[in-house]
Design an enzyme around this catalytic site. Structure first.
Site, PDB file in Angstrom:
ATOM      1  N   ASP A   1       0.865  -1.177   0.000  1.00 37.68           N
ATOM      2  CA  ASP A   1       0.000   0.000   0.000  1.00 37.68           C
ATOM      3  C   ASP A   1       0.905   1.230   0.000  1.00 37.68           C
ATOM      4  O   ASP A   1       1.496   1.581   1.028  1.00 37.68           O
ATOM      5  CB  ASP A   1      -0.906   0.020   1.234  1.00 37.68           C
ATOM      6  CG  ASP A   1      -1.989  -1.047   1.190  1.00 37.68           C
ATOM      7  OD1 ASP A   1      -1.729  -2.140   0.648  1.00 37.68           O
ATOM      8  OD2 ASP A   1      -3.081  -0.801   1.749  1.00 37.68           O
TER       9      ASP A   1
ATOM     10  N   LYS B   1      -6.872   3.444  -3.606  1.00 34.96           N
ATOM     11  CA  LYS B   1      -7.274   3.482  -2.195  1.00 34.96           C
ATOM     12  C   LYS B   1      -7.471   4.922  -1.768  1.00 34.96           C
ATOM     13  O   LYS B   1      -6.673   5.801  -2.103  1.00 34.96           O
ATOM     14  CB  LYS B   1      -6.192   2.794  -1.365  1.00 34.96           C
ATOM     15  CG  LYS B   1      -6.403   2.803   0.137  1.00 34.96           C
ATOM     16  CD  LYS B   1      -5.277   2.033   0.832  1.00 34.96           C
ATOM     17  CE  LYS B   1      -5.329   2.177   2.340  1.00 34.96           C
ATOM     18  NZ  LYS B   1      -4.207   1.466   3.018  1.00 34.96           N
TER      19      LYS B   1
ATOM     20  N   LYS C   1     -10.244   0.400  -2.629  1.00 32.69           N
ATOM     21  CA  LYS C   1     -10.161   0.193  -1.187  1.00 32.69           C
ATOM     22  C   LYS C   1     -10.455   1.496  -0.446  1.00 32.69           C
ATOM     23  O   LYS C   1      -9.599   2.366  -0.354  1.00 32.69           O
ATOM     24  CB  LYS C   1      -8.781  -0.326  -0.783  1.00 32.69           C
ATOM     25  CG  LYS C   1      -8.606  -0.532   0.725  1.00 32.69           C
ATOM     26  CD  LYS C   1      -7.218  -1.055   1.054  1.00 32.69           C
ATOM     27  CE  LYS C   1      -6.967  -1.110   2.558  1.00 32.69           C
ATOM     28  NZ  LYS C   1      -5.618  -1.622   2.894  1.00 32.69           N
TER      29      LYS C   1
END
Length: 330
Positions: free
Chosen positions: A166, A230, A266
């Site tokens: 991430d 995300k 996400k």
């Protein structure tokens, strides 16, 4: 609940989709700028109204039980604190594998998300299960570091066994209009992930100020090779919202329609209750359809959300709420 988007068939080449339609837009800084600023402007009123309307959908009984289990299976169970210890990470890993030790029918979470130095510990804790280990990287959460430092961060996590990375974008560069710099960094991180780790690109939507910027960041991340886009780090005041998540879902839908490449979404930060999670699942179903209703394509970045999902799951099974000691406090 079918989707009208075509099946994901194209492969990525060098960070960009192999479908020819978009290969020229990253050839130069000016070309990328023209493309990103040529995207349709976002109707903020319409976006927020649609997100609010979808949030009123009522889901009950069997459908609610299905949605709760689906949400559990999509959680990236997260601990990103300076006080994280190996013991805390091992306990979190055990909870990810068996969220409810009293009921083994409860699904495992999708992943455990930790800092790079805790990847090996998390990997051992979930060994033999289907739970992935995600690691934040690239000088999370601010992203203010030299590229070689960011790439070393990524390589350390991948070498320790991270299944997912991430990363955070350089919001300063993005807001200054240095889009090619942001693109090149994402491509470099994608390459550092190799073939063993999927890449989630975090925009920190609360710092991007406008919906137009969120749409541009979404396309920029996908062009550069993101496997997921995300919303947030969870470390700022404004994190995932129904509106910014809806906007990102529309972006991945349109990207797949144009390139054939499917990208996950996400939302992270601020999603704490089962009711909230179900609202987000409705957004997914109504915007991109069943193809994204799977943990391979949709995740919740959360820590406290899992506890409420488990409490609601137990209530549906027994007809009563459990006491405060039913779930662990992480």
């Amino acid at each position: 609940m079918p989707t009208n988007a075509p099946a994901p068939t194209a492969e990525r080449v060098g960070g960009t989709p192999s479908a020819g339609a978009l290969t020229d837009v990253t050839a130069s800084d000016s070309a990328l700028r023209r493309f990103l600023h040529g995207l349709p402007g976002v109707d903020a009123v319409g976006l927020e109204a649609r997100a609010a309307s979808l949030g009123t959908r009522s889901i009950k009984t069997t459908a609610k039980a299905y949605a709760i289990d689906l949400a559990i299976s999509m959680v990236d169970l997260t601990t990103l604190e300076g006080a994280d210890t190996p013991g805390k990470v091992r306990a979190l890993g055990a909870k990810a594998v068996h969220p409810d030790p009293t009921d083994r029918t409860a699904p495992s979470t999708a992943a455990v998300c930790v800092y790079p130095d805790m990847v090996a510990t998390a990997k051992a804790a979930v060994a033999g299960s289907g739970v992935k280990v995600a690691s934040v990287a690239t000088a999370f959460p601010a992203g203010r570091a030299a590229l070689d430092v960011k790439l070393a961060d990524v390589r350390e996590a991948v070498a320790a066994g991270a299944d997912e990375i991430d990363m955070v974008i350089d919001r300063g560069a993005f807001l200054a209009g240095r889009y090619l710099k942001v693109y090149d960094e994402i491509v470099a991180v994608r390459e550092a992930c190799g073939t063993s780790a999927r890449l989630k690109v975090i925009f920190e939507t609360g710092e991007l100020s406008t919906y137009d910027n969120i749409r541009r960041a979404s396309w920029l991340g996908m062009l550069a090779g993101a496997d997921f886009i995300k919303t947030s780090t969870g470390k700022v005041a404004v994190n995932a919202t129904p509106a910014n998540t809806l906007l990102m879902l529309e972006a991945v839908r349109d990207f797949r329609a144009q390139t054939g490449v499917q990208v996950g979404v996400k939302p992270a930060g601020g999603i704490r209750t089962s009711k909230d999670a179900v609202k987000f699942l409705v957004l997914v179903n109504e915007t991109v359809g069943e193809d994204w209703l799977d943990s391979h394509w949709f995740r919740f970045g959360a820590s406290s959300l899992l506890n409420d999902l488990l409490m609601q799951r137990q209530r549906l099974a027994t007809g009563r709420y459990s006491g405060p000691d039913y779930v662990t406090v992480d």
